[in-house]
Enzyme design. Structure first.
Site, PDB file in Angstrom:
ATOM      1  N   GLU A 202      -5.302   1.457   2.378  1.00  0.00           N
ATOM      2  CA  GLU A 202      -5.113   0.347   3.282  1.00  0.00           C
ATOM      3  C   GLU A 202      -5.434   0.823   4.816  1.00  0.00           C
ATOM      4  O   GLU A 202      -5.916   0.008   5.366  1.00  0.00           O
ATOM      5  CB  GLU A 202      -3.575  -0.120   3.250  1.00  0.00           C
ATOM      6  CG  GLU A 202      -3.475  -1.543   3.858  1.00  0.00           C
ATOM      7  CD  GLU A 202      -3.043  -1.300   5.269  1.00  0.00           C
ATOM      8  OE1 GLU A 202      -2.808  -2.448   6.040  1.00  0.00           O
ATOM      9  OE2 GLU A 202      -2.783  -0.386   5.805  1.00  0.00           O
ATOM     10  N   GLU A 203      -5.020   2.148   5.077  1.00  0.00           N
ATOM     11  CA  GLU A 203      -4.884   2.503   6.313  1.00  0.00           C
ATOM     12  C   GLU A 203      -6.400   2.731   7.000  1.00  0.00           C
ATOM     13  O   GLU A 203      -6.352   2.649   8.353  1.00  0.00           O
ATOM     14  CB  GLU A 203      -4.030   3.478   6.711  1.00  0.00           C
ATOM     15  CG  GLU A 203      -2.601   3.320   6.358  1.00  0.00           C
ATOM     16  CD  GLU A 203      -1.683   2.649   7.362  1.00  0.00           C
ATOM     17  OE1 GLU A 203      -2.489   2.210   8.478  1.00  0.00           O
ATOM     18  OE2 GLU A 203      -0.682   2.152   7.312  1.00  0.00           O
TER      19      GLU A 203
ATOM     20  N   HIS B  69       0.761  -1.167  -0.112  1.00  0.00           N
ATOM     21  CA  HIS B  69       0.006   0.039  -0.075  1.00  0.00           C
ATOM     22  C   HIS B  69       0.798   1.195   0.041  1.00  0.00           C
ATOM     23  O   HIS B  69       1.686   1.324   0.634  1.00  0.00           O
ATOM     24  CB  HIS B  69      -1.034   0.091   1.108  1.00  0.00           C
ATOM     25  CG  HIS B  69      -0.431   0.035   2.501  1.00  0.00           C
ATOM     26  ND1 HIS B  69      -0.419   1.318   3.011  1.00  0.00           N
ATOM     27  CD2 HIS B  69      -0.165  -0.852   3.302  1.00  0.00           C
ATOM     28  CE1 HIS B  69       0.342   1.128   4.390  1.00  0.00           C
ATOM     29  NE2 HIS B  69       0.456  -0.210   4.625  1.00  0.00           N
TER      30      HIS B  69
ATOM     31  N   ASP C 198       4.353  -5.806   3.468  1.00  0.00           N
ATOM     32  CA  ASP C 198       3.910  -4.549   4.616  1.00  0.00           C
ATOM     33  C   ASP C 198       4.963  -4.819   5.514  1.00  0.00           C
ATOM     34  O   ASP C 198       5.567  -5.711   5.536  1.00  0.00           O
ATOM     35  CB  ASP C 198       2.333  -4.853   5.000  1.00  0.00           C
ATOM     36  CG  ASP C 198       1.633  -3.348   5.188  1.00  0.00           C
ATOM     37  OD1 ASP C 198       2.554  -2.528   5.847  1.00  0.00           O
ATOM     38  OD2 ASP C 198       0.595  -3.247   5.284  1.00  0.00           O
TER      39      ASP C 198
ATOM     40  N   HIS D  95       3.584   3.302  13.042  1.00  0.00           N
ATOM     41  CA  HIS D  95       2.600   4.635  13.245  1.00  0.00           C
ATOM     42  C   HIS D  95       2.882   5.540  13.980  1.00  0.00           C
ATOM     43  O   HIS D  95       2.537   6.517  14.328  1.00  0.00           O
ATOM     44  CB  HIS D  95       1.298   3.897  13.718  1.00  0.00           C
ATOM     45  CG  HIS D  95       0.307   3.190  12.512  1.00  0.00           C
ATOM     46  ND1 HIS D  95      -0.881   3.325  12.454  1.00  0.00           N
ATOM     47  CD2 HIS D  95       0.889   2.702  11.561  1.00  0.00           C
ATOM     48  CE1 HIS D  95      -1.102   2.575  11.356  1.00  0.00           C
ATOM     49  NE2 HIS D  95      -0.159   2.173  10.559  1.00  0.00           N
TER      50      HIS D  95
HETATM   51 CO    CO Z   1      -0.107   1.061   8.716  1.00  0.00          CO
HETATM   52 ZN    ZN Z   2       0.969  -0.927   6.340  1.00  0.00          ZN
END
Ligand code: CO
Ligand code: ZN
Length: 329
Positions: A196-197, A63, A219, A307
């Site tokens: 995606e998030e 992503h 990922d 994150h």
């Molecule tokens: Co993420």
């Molecule tokens: Zn990710």
């Protein structure tokens, strides 16, 4: 060099829903190595390398989008009210520098953010762009504009920390893999997915259109191998090699895909490890539930501080992922 690819990708802002600048850059880079590129309605960049008709249809998905903010209001005093886009961790964005869609710069803070014990939540969140009135702020921002943590890289040699390792690491792995794969029997679909998030949205429609025989998401996964963390929370280790997912909250990896990845790692002679992510998902969560079901798994890059604006990866893990994938394809 995959590190150069990664550094280039980290410099391009691409919050969820606004991934086109990132897609433009990747499309230009990948074009000489694939037979076709196209964009779909969701903004996914789909790159195809044809096989010889004897192989499988394999979808790889990384992503492009990154977490960020969206402007929801502008106050009389010039402050911007914003909502998070994706899983923003409030305790880790307070006092961060951000850049807006217009190119304007600002900082993130919270109402009462200096007072100990003040809860940090979306309702208290604001961005200060240095404007002293609503009119002044409106020169730089409009409702619906995005903001992201300002790209900033700490290059420590074999390890690099920056916002957006999730999932520009996966994008770099996918791009490098497509550069290296030659004469595969398989029809390979390299998907650089969107949104995606906020719930694996781009990958869902891409998988529906492609109807692959096998799906692999690329990922990051949590690498909790830093001080003060309980041992055994997750076995993924920075520098420990390509991480083959066992499960996360979106998918239980298909045994055939898992063992194909393990065999490929052995064949390529690259280090690998198995990982379990206790919270969070990947594009494989969407791919495997497409049509009558698609055998799917995820190949992960171990990443510390996911994150947070200082997400850290080890370049050798990205290289191991590329080696594994080239052997698999
Ligand atoms: Co993420
Ligand atoms: Zn990710």
């Amino acid at each position: 060099m995959i590190k150069d690819t990664l550094l280039n990708l980290l410099a391009i802002p691409g919050p969820t829903g606004s991934e086109s600048a990132c897609a433009d850059w990747i499309e230009k880079e990948i074009a000489p190595y694939v037979d076709e590129t196209r964009r779909d309605t969701m903004g996914n960049l789909i790159c195809v390398k044809h096989g010889n008709g004897k192989g499988k249809k394999i979808m790889l998905s990384a992503h492009m989008d990154e977490i960020g903010f969206i402007v929801t209001g502008i106050e009389d005093e010039g402050f911007l009210r914003v909502m998070p886009l994706g899983g923003v961790r409030f305790d880790q964005v307070i006092a961060c520098h951000v850049v807006l869609k217009s190119g304007a710069q600002g900082v993130v803070f919270f109402e009462g953010g200096h007072a100990p014990g003040t809860p940090l939540n979306a309702a208290r969140l604001f961005i200060d762009i240095g404007a002293s009135s609503k009119e002044e702020a409106q020169q730089k921002a409009a409702i619906g504009d995005w903001a992201v943590v300002r790209p900033q890289v700490s290059d420590m040699g074999k390890r690099v920390a920056s916002p957006y390792m999730d999932d520009r690491s996966g994008c770099a792995v996918l791009l490098e893999t497509m550069k290296q794969v030659k004469n595969s029997d398989n029809e390979i679909y390299a998907v650089f997915s969107t949104q995606e998030e906020v719930g694996l949205r781009g990958a869902r429609t891409a998988a529906y259109a492609i109807q692959p025989d096998m799906g692999i998401a690329l990922d990051v996964t949590l690498s909790n191998d830093y001080p003060m963390n309980k041992k055994g929370v997750t076995p993924s280790k920075l520098g420990g090699g390509a991480a083959i997912k066992v499960m996360d909250s979106s998918v239980i990896a298909h045994p055939a895909v898992k063992s194909a990845m393990e065999e490929a790692a052995k064949k390529a002679g690259v280090p690998y490890q198995f990982e379990v992510l206790t919270g969070g998902g990947t594009d494989a969560g969407a791919i495997h539930l497409t049509g009558g079901g698609v055998p799917s798994g995820t190949l992960s890059v171990p990443c510390r501080y996911v994150h947070a604006p200082c997400e850290m990866v080890d370049i050798s893990d990205l290289e191991a992922c590329v080696g594994l994938l080239v052997a698999l394809l």
